[in-house]
Design a protein around this motif. Structure first.
Motif: not given
Length: 466
Positions: A156-161, A168-178, A234-239
């Motif tokens: 899934a990560k490979g397909n997103v990247l 959407d950007l918000e989802d990219c931030e959330a997925l990138g944080a994980l 992204l940083l906030n999502a990481y936190r």
């Protein structure tokens, strides 16, 4: 140098995450034994020493991979063997013989792609162990084995990247944080996390977002500049990843599941991809048009047509919202036809979308098979929903009604205005355009259901066996 699946020598390159290079899955072919390389979604190689390769079935190779990786029984259903190359991707049936299909690969390319002869001659398929397109999402929610979850997460990560899954950007931030949490550990205040993330930006975000001058981490280019909006998101999502699950309690399985659950909100998750083109709407005084490349994503959920350049959905339909057919090169240009409800300047009409593709036959067969599987699975799913799933300890509980992505201008929303469709109705024995809705379908191949939202097209009683 390695040996191709047809036994001749060729070069095998190491592919990148976004676009895989030519590579081979057979390093030697003999009468008795052969070394087979099976690739995982993260390009990890599983070497197998097998006997009688030419007669070996995909089911037998699948079992060998599971034994090497020590995967539980659920992996038999969750994963399949695929033959993949930059030109074509094919999920193998258990009875298929990969070696023989490898020998026939040039013929398959000539039949199902428009690749030039030189590319066909150079292309090599690789065996890949990845998600089975027919594995239901509801079953995925019941998996608790960390190795299986990791394989699903990596794919899934490979397909997103690679932007095969538009987000959407918000989802990219959330997925990138994980991904940050999995690769970098818990977020720790005071450490230069932003600099670390910036150095590995393409490990967390799709490439087309990394290239934007105003995108994430652009603010880091100047001293004393506050973090940009995207970077801060992204940083906030990481936190929040740490805050939600607890720094010391979370295992990687927790984050793998969280990533997959977020991907389940994407309507095209778990799909098979095909290549094609659609007509652009006529523009300008001279009504000039043309074609645009698209990816057609087909899963148990439905069909999505994705703009390959703009990375957004052009059309998304559940099976109960469409009927379909395909034309072969013998009849006319190979194409998949999708029919669905719409309107033309406020007038209800039926719309026809023509997708030009030499893979139309494959797509039509997959749609039909997905519909048949859904019909077969409905009684079991209904019983399971009444009694509740038999979740194992540590498995991800089924979520409450997850909201669909309905952001204004979301990349997963349909953009029918960007498509050139035929709008028509049927009056008597004639088909006319832009008239009130007709009562019968132009096509006979559609989902049989009395509860579908495609009210104009009356369902057929049965489906052809593709």
């Amino acid at each position: 140098m390695t040996t191709r699946m047809d036994g001749t020598e060729g070069n095998a390159g190491q592919p990148g995450p976004a676009e895989r290079s030519h590579r081979s899955s057979v390093s030697s072919v003999g009468a008795r034994a052969a070394d087979v390389l099976v690739y995982l979604a993260d390009d990890t190689v599983v070497p197998l020493a097998v006997e009688n390769l030419p007669s070996l079935s995909a089911h037998e190779l699948h079992r060998a991979v599971r034994e090497v990786l020590q995967l539980p029984d659920i992996a038999l259903e969750a994963f399949a063997l695929w033959l993949v190359s930059p030109l074509l991707e094919v999920q193998l049936k258990p009875k298929h013989q990969p070696y023989k299909l490898g020998r026939q690969w040039p013929e398959l390319l000539l039949r199902f792609t428009d690749a030039p002869d030189d590319d066909v001659a150079m292309d090599e398929p690789a065996l890949q162990f990845r998600r089975n397109v027919f594995f239901p999402r509801r079953r995925e929610l019941q998996i608790h084995d960390e190795d299986v979850l990791r394989l699903l997460y990596e794919e899934a990560k490979g397909n997103v990247l690679a932007a095969r899954y538009p987000c959407d950007l918000e989802d990219c931030e959330a997925l990138g944080a994980l991904v940050c949490r999995v690769q970098l550990g818990p977020y720790q205040p005071g450490l230069p996390a932003a600099c670390t993330l910036r150095e590995k930006l393409d490990s967390f975000l799709p490439a087309h977002l990394c290239k934007r001058g105003h995108g994430l981490f652009a603010a880091l280019r100047g001293r004393g500049t506050k973090a940009g909006t995207g970077e801060q998101g992204l940083l906030n999502a990481y936190r929040r990843v740490q805050e939600v699950v607890g720094e010391h309690e979370a295992s990687l399985s927790t984050h793998y599941r969280a990533y997959l659950l977020k991907c389940h909100e994407l309507p095209f998750y778990g799909c098979a991809f095909f290549h094609g083109e659609v007509d652009k709407p006529a523009q300008g005084f001279l009504h000039r048009s043309g074609r645009k490349p698209v990816a057609i994503a087909i899963s148990l959920e439905g069909v999505h047509v994705i703009d390959s350049r703009e990375k957004h959905v052009l059309l998304g339909l559940h099976f109960q919202e469409l009927s379909w057919d395909h034309t072969s090169p013998e009849e006319e240009e190979s194409a998949l036809w999708l029919e669905f409800d719409g309107d033309n300047e406020g007038t209800p009409v039926n719309k026809l979308l023509k997708i030009y593709s030499k893979q139309a036959e494959l797509m039509s067969s997959l749609i039909e098979y997905c519909i048949e599987l859904n019909h077969t699975a409905e009684p079991a799913a209904t019983q399971e929903s009444m009694s509740g799933p038999s979740a194992a300890p540590g498995s991800l509980p089924p979520p409450a009604q997850r909201p669909q992505l309905r952001r204004q201008g979301s990349v997963v929303c349909s953009r029918i205005q960007h498509l050139s469709t035929i709008d028509y109705v049927e009056e008597g024995e004639k088909i006319k355009r832009v008239k009130p809705k007709r009562t019968t379908s132009f096509f006979g191949r559609q989902l049989s259901t009395s509860q579908g939202s495609y009210t104009v097209v009356q369902p057929a009683d049965s489906l052809e066996q593709g």
